[in-house]
Design an enzyme around this catalytic site. Sequence first.
Site, PDB file in Angstrom:
ATOM      1  N   HIS A 291       0.723  -1.113  -0.018  1.00  0.00           N
ATOM      2  CA  HIS A 291      -0.023   0.158   0.061  1.00  0.00           C
ATOM      3  C   HIS A 291       1.004   1.271  -0.141  1.00  0.00           C
ATOM      4  O   HIS A 291       1.718   1.145   0.615  1.00  0.00           O
ATOM      5  CB  HIS A 291      -1.052  -0.033   1.207  1.00  0.00           C
ATOM      6  CG  HIS A 291      -2.144   0.910   1.028  1.00  0.00           C
ATOM      7  ND1 HIS A 291      -2.034   2.220   1.149  1.00  0.00           N
ATOM      8  CD2 HIS A 291      -3.342   0.504   0.439  1.00  0.00           C
ATOM      9  CE1 HIS A 291      -3.279   2.744   0.934  1.00  0.00           C
ATOM     10  NE2 HIS A 291      -4.005   1.789   0.422  1.00  0.00           N
TER      11      HIS A 291
ATOM     12  N   ASP B 169      -8.069  -5.381  -0.825  1.00  0.00           N
ATOM     13  CA  ASP B 169      -8.593  -6.285  -1.892  1.00  0.00           C
ATOM     14  C   ASP B 169      -7.943  -7.715  -1.753  1.00  0.00           C
ATOM     15  O   ASP B 169      -8.576  -8.574  -2.374  1.00  0.00           O
ATOM     16  CB  ASP B 169      -7.817  -5.754  -3.278  1.00  0.00           C
ATOM     17  CG  ASP B 169      -8.211  -4.373  -3.802  1.00  0.00           C
ATOM     18  OD1 ASP B 169      -9.518  -4.276  -3.700  1.00  0.00           O
ATOM     19  OD2 ASP B 169      -7.383  -3.489  -3.665  1.00  0.00           O
TER      20      ASP B 169
HETATM   21  N1  COA Z   1       4.182  -7.469  -4.631  1.00  0.00           N
HETATM   22  C1  COA Z   1       5.691  -7.419  -4.675  1.00  0.00           C
HETATM   23  N2  COA Z   1       6.368  -6.334  -4.425  1.00  0.00           N
HETATM   24  C2  COA Z   1       5.690  -5.163  -4.140  1.00  0.00           C
HETATM   25  C3  COA Z   1       4.113  -5.101  -4.118  1.00  0.00           C
HETATM   26  C4  COA Z   1       3.475  -6.273  -4.360  1.00  0.00           C
HETATM   27  N3  COA Z   1       2.181  -6.100  -4.271  1.00  0.00           N
HETATM   28  N4  COA Z   1       4.031  -3.962  -3.699  1.00  0.00           N
HETATM   29  C5  COA Z   1       5.088  -3.012  -3.790  1.00  0.00           C
HETATM   30  N5  COA Z   1       6.191  -3.897  -3.938  1.00  0.00           N
HETATM   31  C6  COA Z   1       7.426  -3.434  -3.898  1.00  0.00           C
HETATM   32  C7  COA Z   1       7.917  -2.908  -5.407  1.00  0.00           C
HETATM   33  O1  COA Z   1       8.277  -3.909  -5.975  1.00  0.00           O
HETATM   34  C8  COA Z   1       8.848  -1.993  -4.822  1.00  0.00           C
HETATM   35  O2  COA Z   1      10.262  -2.838  -4.521  1.00  0.00           O
HETATM   36  P1  COA Z   1      11.639  -2.280  -5.319  1.00  0.00           P
HETATM   37  O3  COA Z   1      11.828  -1.128  -4.265  1.00  0.00           O
HETATM   38  O4  COA Z   1      12.449  -2.973  -5.041  1.00  0.00           O
HETATM   39  O5  COA Z   1      11.603  -1.711  -6.586  1.00  0.00           O
HETATM   40  C9  COA Z   1       8.575  -1.402  -3.542  1.00  0.00           C
HETATM   41  O6  COA Z   1       7.722  -2.383  -2.905  1.00  0.00           O
HETATM   42  C10 COA Z   1       7.633  -0.237  -3.564  1.00  0.00           C
HETATM   43  O7  COA Z   1       6.625  -0.384  -4.504  1.00  0.00           O
HETATM   44  P2  COA Z   1       5.889   0.752  -5.299  1.00  0.00           P
HETATM   45  O8  COA Z   1       5.086   0.101  -6.389  1.00  0.00           O
HETATM   46  O9  COA Z   1       6.786   1.582  -5.750  1.00  0.00           O
HETATM   47  O10 COA Z   1       4.936   1.259  -4.299  1.00  0.00           O
HETATM   48  P3  COA Z   1       3.755   2.294  -4.595  1.00  0.00           P
HETATM   49  O11 COA Z   1       3.606   2.890  -3.365  1.00  0.00           O
HETATM   50  O12 COA Z   1       3.920   2.959  -5.779  1.00  0.00           O
HETATM   51  O13 COA Z   1       2.548   1.179  -4.758  1.00  0.00           O
HETATM   52  C11 COA Z   1       0.980  -0.129  -4.664  1.00  0.00           C
HETATM   53  C12 COA Z   1       1.298   0.887  -3.856  1.00  0.00           C
HETATM   54  C13 COA Z   1      -0.550  -0.663  -3.870  1.00  0.00           C
HETATM   55  C14 COA Z   1       0.176   0.206  -6.001  1.00  0.00           C
HETATM   56  C15 COA Z   1       1.653  -1.378  -4.919  1.00  0.00           C
HETATM   57  O14 COA Z   1       2.038  -1.931  -3.391  1.00  0.00           O
HETATM   58  C16 COA Z   1       0.982  -2.583  -5.683  1.00  0.00           C
HETATM   59  O15 COA Z   1       1.178  -2.540  -6.695  1.00  0.00           O
HETATM   60  N6  COA Z   1       0.402  -3.550  -4.950  1.00  0.00           N
HETATM   61  C17 COA Z   1      -0.281  -4.517  -5.830  1.00  0.00           C
HETATM   62  C18 COA Z   1      -1.676  -4.005  -6.365  1.00  0.00           C
HETATM   63  C19 COA Z   1      -2.802  -3.715  -5.296  1.00  0.00           C
HETATM   64  O16 COA Z   1      -2.973  -4.795  -4.474  1.00  0.00           O
HETATM   65  N7  COA Z   1      -3.439  -2.535  -5.370  1.00  0.00           N
HETATM   66  C20 COA Z   1      -4.552  -2.362  -4.531  1.00  0.00           C
HETATM   67  C21 COA Z   1      -4.005  -1.331  -3.478  1.00  0.00           C
HETATM   68  S1  COA Z   1      -5.266  -0.986  -2.439  1.00  0.00           S
END
Ligand code: COA
Length: 371
Positions: free
Chosen positions: A257, A308
């Site tokens: 998140h 989710d």
């Molecule tokens: N699975 C694996 N790794 C994850 C992850 C996940 N669900 N979510 C984040 N990470 C990792 C990223 O790969 C990244 O790693 P790195 O720094 O080694 O590259 C780090 O954590 C930061 O991720 P990032 O995507 O930049 O975080 P964000 O704050 O931009 O994104 C979300 C937040 C929610 C979009 C992200 O956690 C995600 O894509 N989750 C899956 C989709 C989801 O469940 N969305 C619903 C949200 S309520």
Amino acid sequence: MSVSKGLEGIIATESSICSIIDDKLTYAGYSIDELTENATFEEVVYLLWNRELPTQEQYEALRKELAENMAVPQGIIDHLKSYDLSKVHPMAALRTAISLLGLYDEEADVMESEANRRKAVRLQAQVATIVTAFSRIRKGLEPVTPKTDLTFAENFVYMLNDKEGEDIEIEAIDKALILHADHELNASTFTARVCVATLSDVYSGVTAAIGALKGPLHGGANEQVMNMLTEIGSEENAIPYIEEKLANKEKIMGMGHRVYRTGDPRAKHLQEMSEKLTKLHNQEELYRMSVKIEEYIKEHKGLPANVDFYSASVYHSLGIDHDLFTPIFAVSRMSGWLAHILEQYDNNRLIRPRADYTGPALRSFVAIENR
Ligand code: COA
């Protein structure tokens, strides 16, 4: 200029609707835990729109108003029947149907606050009808006329199945609607606020929001979680599957998140519901699989399960089609979008950030024949 990619950590507005402080979530000062245990969805809608819980009378007035406004213009039903729904994602259909709804509303462009409130009621009521009508029409069934004496959750289940739901089903839907109702400046709510801050209309704001919610990094994640659980298939396959995904640098849907660090306060409620409902429907393996994944990701990536993750197994246990998970999220979040749209209108300023330019430096135009 300093850039915050994804606007992380940027405070873009003041708001009195919803707060996330130290991983605790409140709607207008009330903890999500207390609301989930004690309130109904209509009470939460009232709270989000008025920042106060309703009296019994106010509650009944809103419940009735929503139930009485659920019927959609026939043109919406005809539109849904006019294309091949088996090839259309329900979120795309919902986005277009909500936009179309604006064409039937004579008050669509009336900007007075009372007119905007009336539109909010209609939209909140009719989004449920559109989602359930879509589901029925694609199965070759007729949409069901809502009943004016039912609650929002009861009508939703009734319109979906043409049968009034069991208490446990209604309770689960009501709680899920409460848990998804608002979440501060999440991507779709921000989208709605950006849209209406141009003084565009409410329908444009919520249509834009639905487009943002559709994506798998936002609301679309719940359907992806279910796809993942289906692909994993068995408890013993859960960890090898996740290990492979992580080795391929793929994200695990329903995990992580932007704001929460220790845990998403909504997830524990959905987890409890998932445990109860999967047990009731002999699908406990789904729950055990989910717990294993959650624990593994927490230990190896330090990421919490988000809203989710367990909502997927909750909706699946209730027999809901997987591609309706995100539309149900939209039915609930409509209340939050509308609260934020009305708040934006009340104290509006155009939302217009800047970009740090990284393209070519200033250069001279070259005529097309000389390029
Ligand atoms: N699975 C694996 N790794 C994850 C992850 C996940 N669900 N979510 C984040 N990470 C990792 C990223 O790969 C990244 O790693 P790195 O720094 O080694 O590259 C780090 O954590 C930061 O991720 P990032 O995507 O930049 O975080 P964000 O704050 O931009 O994104 C979300 C937040 C929610 C979009 C992200 O956690 C995600 O894509 N989750 C899956 C989709 C989801 O469940 N969305 C619903 C949200 S309520």
